[in-house]
Design a protein around this motif. Structure first.
Motif, PDB file in Angstrom:
ATOM      1  N   HIS A  82      14.427  60.489  59.502  1.00  8.78           N
ATOM      2  CA  HIS A  82      13.166  60.859  58.732  1.00  8.78           C
ATOM      3  C   HIS A  82      12.001  60.386  59.788  1.00  8.78           C
ATOM      4  O   HIS A  82      10.959  60.907  59.783  1.00  8.78           O
ATOM      5  CB  HIS A  82      12.933  59.964  57.545  1.00  8.78           C
ATOM      6  N   VAL A  87      13.426  64.124  63.992  1.00  8.27           N
ATOM      7  CA  VAL A  87      13.625  65.344  62.940  1.00  8.27           C
ATOM      8  C   VAL A  87      14.106  66.761  63.955  1.00  8.27           C
ATOM      9  O   VAL A  87      15.403  67.294  63.646  1.00  8.27           O
ATOM     10  CB  VAL A  87      12.431  65.811  62.188  1.00  8.27           C
ATOM     11  N   ALA A 113      13.696  57.329  53.241  1.00 12.71           N
ATOM     12  CA  ALA A 113      14.257  57.187  54.660  1.00 12.71           C
ATOM     13  C   ALA A 113      15.517  56.057  54.759  1.00 12.71           C
ATOM     14  O   ALA A 113      14.986  54.876  54.227  1.00 12.71           O
ATOM     15  CB  ALA A 113      13.062  57.138  55.401  1.00 12.71           C
ATOM     16  N   THR A 139       7.541  62.818  57.622  1.00 10.57           N
ATOM     17  CA  THR A 139       8.675  63.509  57.994  1.00 10.57           C
ATOM     18  C   THR A 139       8.543  65.240  57.884  1.00 10.57           C
ATOM     19  O   THR A 139       8.981  65.919  58.595  1.00 10.57           O
ATOM     20  CB  THR A 139       9.840  63.150  56.876  1.00 10.57           C
TER      21      THR A 139
END
Ligand SMILES: NC(=O)c1ccc[n+]([C@@H]2O[C@H](COP(=O)([O-])OP(=O)(O)OC[C@H]3O[C@@H](n4cnc5c(N)ncnc54)[C@H](OP(=O)(O)O)[C@@H]3O)[C@@H](O)[C@H]2O)c1
Length: 301
Positions: A82, A87, A113, A139
């Protein structure tokens, strides 16, 4: 056949309403399952990094001889990735597993997360999950940047309640294309359906049969409707989701079930009323609730 059941995402892309789920489909059987599904006409496959079988799912997709653009493939960002810097690498790792250049939809799997790092679920010495303080909006912002890379055609979320969607939409520049949540007649989430509709967020129904060993399938109300239509109990539950305009992603690794789950039936008012009665004046029921397996409250109900 469910080939004709299609919805439009807010990106303009089409998403087939009936797809194949792959959670708990073991790597040694999922490849055959996905191949059987595609052969039967499925064009929507639901995957996730955490399912540990993206490699075999991808092999089946690549060996299916169906042009990539005719398939709709979803995968998901796991809770240990996260942090914004995690990502893009997480998506790239899924694409590498799948052996694909892009997915059609990349979802934030849960609005929560875990500690960043190689462990999917990092735990402390007492066996307690180590969470990480990363805001879902941060995120999601990193996920928005993925669209320009072409590595995913659309982004969305999963397991988001109305409250979490409202929070996300305060900063989102891209409205999530989809929200994948648990939906079936015992957990219809009418309020969430209405909210998502009003925001242009497509809903996908997971655990449509009641998840592991499909307990929901065995309810007498479902059997009664199936008998009336000379159909299967699973087809009743899948049709219920599709008729609400949601995608539905039943999981099976059993060839005959994969094929029969793709058959369409149309429920009438009487059937819908009977299925509505499962929750009228009664508590709803989730089969997949982190309150039971992670000890975390994620949903409002
Ligand atoms: N986003 C999320 O957090 C999340 C959470 C849960 C699930 N999902 C997704 O949603 C998909 C579906 O949910 P699910 O896997 O929880 O459960 P499900 O699809 O509701 O039920 C799967 C179970 O039903 C059985 N089954 C399938 N078709 C049947 C039929 N015609 N007759 C009798 N039994 C049948 C399967 O057995 P066999 O396989 O042995 O045939 C399996 O035990 C998952 O695979 C995953 O892709 C996402």
């Amino acid at each position: 056949m469910s080939l004709g059941r299609i919805a439009k995402l807010n990106t303009g892309a089409s998403i087939p309403l009936v797809g194949l789920g792959t959670w708990q489909s073991k790597p040694d059987v999922v490849k055959h399952a996905v191949k059987v599904a595609i052969q039967a006409g499925y064009r929507h496959i639901d995957a996730a990094w955490i399912y540990g079988n993206e490699k075999e799912v991808g092999e089946a997709i690549r060996e299916s001889n169906v042009p990539r653009e005719e398939l709709f493939v979803t995968t998901k960002l796991w809770n240990n990735s996260h942090r914004p810097e995690d990502v893009l690498p997480a998506l790239e790792s899924s694409l590498k597993n799948l052996g694909l250049d892009y997915v059609d939809l990349y979802l934030m799997h849960w609005p929560i997360a875990f500690k960043s790092g190689p462990e999917a679920v990092a735990k402390d010495a007492e066996g307690k999950i180590i969470f990480e303080n990363v805001d879902i909006n941060e995120t999601y912002k990193a996920m928005e940047a993925l669209v320009a890379t072409g590595k995913t055609k659309a982004i969305g979320v999963s397991n988001f309640s109305v409250a979490n969607l409202e929070k996300l939409l305060k900063t989102a520049k891209i409205v999530p294309a989809a929200n994948q949540v648990e939906l079936h007649p015992e957990n219809p989430q009418w309020g969430l359906l209405e909210f998502c509709k009003s925001k242009g967020i497509h809903l996908t129904a997971y655990s449509p049969l009641g998840s592991t060993d499909s307990p929901l399938i065995k309810r007498e109300e479902v059997t009664k409707i199936a008998q009336k239509h000379n159909s299967s109990n699973a087809n009743v539950l899948i049709a219920w989701g599709a008729q609400r305009g949601t995608s539905v992603i039943p999981k099976s690794v059993t060839e005959s079930r994969i094929i029969s789950n793709f058959k369409d039936i149309t429920l009438d008012e009487e059937d819908l009323k009977l299925l509505k009665s499962l929750t009228e004046g009664k508590a709803t029921h989730r089969y997949c609730d982190p309150a039971t397996f992670w000890g975390v409250k994620i949903f409002d109900d």
